[in-house]
Motif scaffolding. Structure first.
Motif, PDB file in Angstrom:
ATOM      1  N   ILE A  43       0.822  -1.210   0.000  1.00 23.69           N
ATOM      2  CA  ILE A  43       0.000   0.000   0.000  1.00 23.69           C
ATOM      3  C   ILE A  43       0.856   1.260   0.000  1.00 23.69           C
ATOM      4  CG2 ILE A  43      -1.605   1.361   1.387  1.00 23.69           C
ATOM      5  CD1 ILE A  43      -2.828  -1.308   2.315  1.00 23.69           C
ATOM      6  N   LEU A  44       1.902   1.258   0.822  1.00 24.97           N
ATOM      7  CA  LEU A  44       2.686   2.480   1.012  1.00 24.97           C
ATOM      8  C   LEU A  44       3.857   2.643   0.052  1.00 24.97           C
ATOM      9  CD1 LEU A  44       2.833   2.640   4.903  1.00 24.97           C
ATOM     10  CD2 LEU A  44       1.300   3.860   3.353  1.00 24.97           C
ATOM     11  N   PHE A  45       4.454   1.546  -0.423  1.00 23.15           N
ATOM     12  CA  PHE A  45       5.672   1.664  -1.219  1.00 23.15           C
ATOM     13  C   PHE A  45       5.560   1.093  -2.623  1.00 23.15           C
ATOM     14  CE2 PHE A  45       7.139   1.311   3.240  1.00 23.15           C
ATOM     15  CZ  PHE A  45       7.571   2.623   3.380  1.00 23.15           C
ATOM     16  N   TRP A  88     -10.352   6.643   0.330  1.00 23.01           N
ATOM     17  CA  TRP A  88     -10.186   7.840  -0.484  1.00 23.01           C
ATOM     18  C   TRP A  88      -8.766   8.379  -0.463  1.00 23.01           C
ATOM     19  CZ3 TRP A  88     -13.369   9.386  -4.064  1.00 23.01           C
ATOM     20  CH2 TRP A  88     -14.692   8.962  -3.997  1.00 23.01           C
ATOM     21  N   PHE A  89      -8.120   8.356   0.685  1.00 24.19           N
ATOM     22  CA  PHE A  89      -6.772   8.916   0.789  1.00 24.19           C
ATOM     23  C   PHE A  89      -5.811   8.220  -0.171  1.00 24.19           C
ATOM     24  CE2 PHE A  89      -2.515   8.774   2.653  1.00 24.19           C
ATOM     25  CZ  PHE A  89      -2.228  10.138   2.666  1.00 24.19           C
ATOM     26  N   TYR A  90      -5.845   6.908  -0.222  1.00 25.44           N
ATOM     27  CA  TYR A  90      -4.947   6.174  -1.107  1.00 25.44           C
ATOM     28  C   TYR A  90      -5.331   6.366  -2.571  1.00 25.44           C
ATOM     29  CZ  TYR A  90      -3.141   4.027   3.078  1.00 25.44           C
ATOM     30  OH  TYR A  90      -2.577   3.830   4.303  1.00 25.44           O
ATOM     31  N   TYR A  94      -2.598   7.778  -5.095  1.00 23.90           N
ATOM     32  CA  TYR A  94      -2.210   7.022  -6.286  1.00 23.90           C
ATOM     33  C   TYR A  94      -2.449   7.837  -7.560  1.00 23.90           C
ATOM     34  CZ  TYR A  94      -1.986   2.900  -3.248  1.00 23.90           C
ATOM     35  OH  TYR A  94      -1.679   2.008  -2.255  1.00 23.90           O
ATOM     36  N   GLU A  95      -3.523   8.602  -7.588  1.00 23.44           N
ATOM     37  CA  GLU A  95      -3.785   9.454  -8.738  1.00 23.44           C
ATOM     38  C   GLU A  95      -2.721  10.547  -8.852  1.00 23.44           C
ATOM     39  OE1 GLU A  95      -6.252   9.398 -11.259  1.00 23.44           O
ATOM     40  OE2 GLU A  95      -6.581   7.380 -10.506  1.00 23.44           O
TER      41      GLU A  95
END
Length: 124
Positions: A43-45, A88-90, A94-95
């Motif tokens: 998710i983070l990297f 929503w944050f991710y 990502y966008e």
């Protein structure tokens, strides 16, 4: 509009990190602590890095495209299958990585094109 088959490999790489990666890790790793660590790392990297690189390559090959951003956004919906919620944050992060990757790819293509034109204009 370019053929979808030309863009499909780019979409498949990003799709892999949105859903099949989680299924593969779930089936291979049995330790729950390692499983959670791989989920968080993805998710983070991994996913942001892959989105950035693939968007860079996509925009270098084709051009800056809103359809690409829409496609990445629609592919993100597959994370609902894994996490049972839409985060929503991710999605926004990502966008943003996709936009930055596309901007860098377009800038690199523009620089390469200028260098080629400059080199061609100097040779008689």
């Amino acid at each position: 509009m370019r053929k979808f088959s030309q863009c499909l490999p780019y979409y498949l790489v990003i799709f892999f990190f949105y859903w099949p990666f989680y299924e593969l890790v779930f089936r291979v790793v049995s330790d729950s602590l390692t499983l959670k660590a791989l989920y968080v790392n993805n998710i983070l990297f991994y996913t942001p890095l892959v989105i950035f690189i693939v968007s860079l390559l996509y925009s270098y090959r084709f051009r800056f495209s809103l359809w690409w951003l829409l496609g990445i956004g629609l592919l993100y919906c597959f994370t609902v299958i894994t996490f049972k919620e839409f985060i929503w944050f991710y999605f926004l992060a990502y966008e943003i990585f996709a936009i930055v990757g596309m901007a860098v790819g377009a800038a690199i293509k523009n620089l390469v094109q200028k260098l080629k034109n400059k080199k061609l204009s100097q040779n008689p």
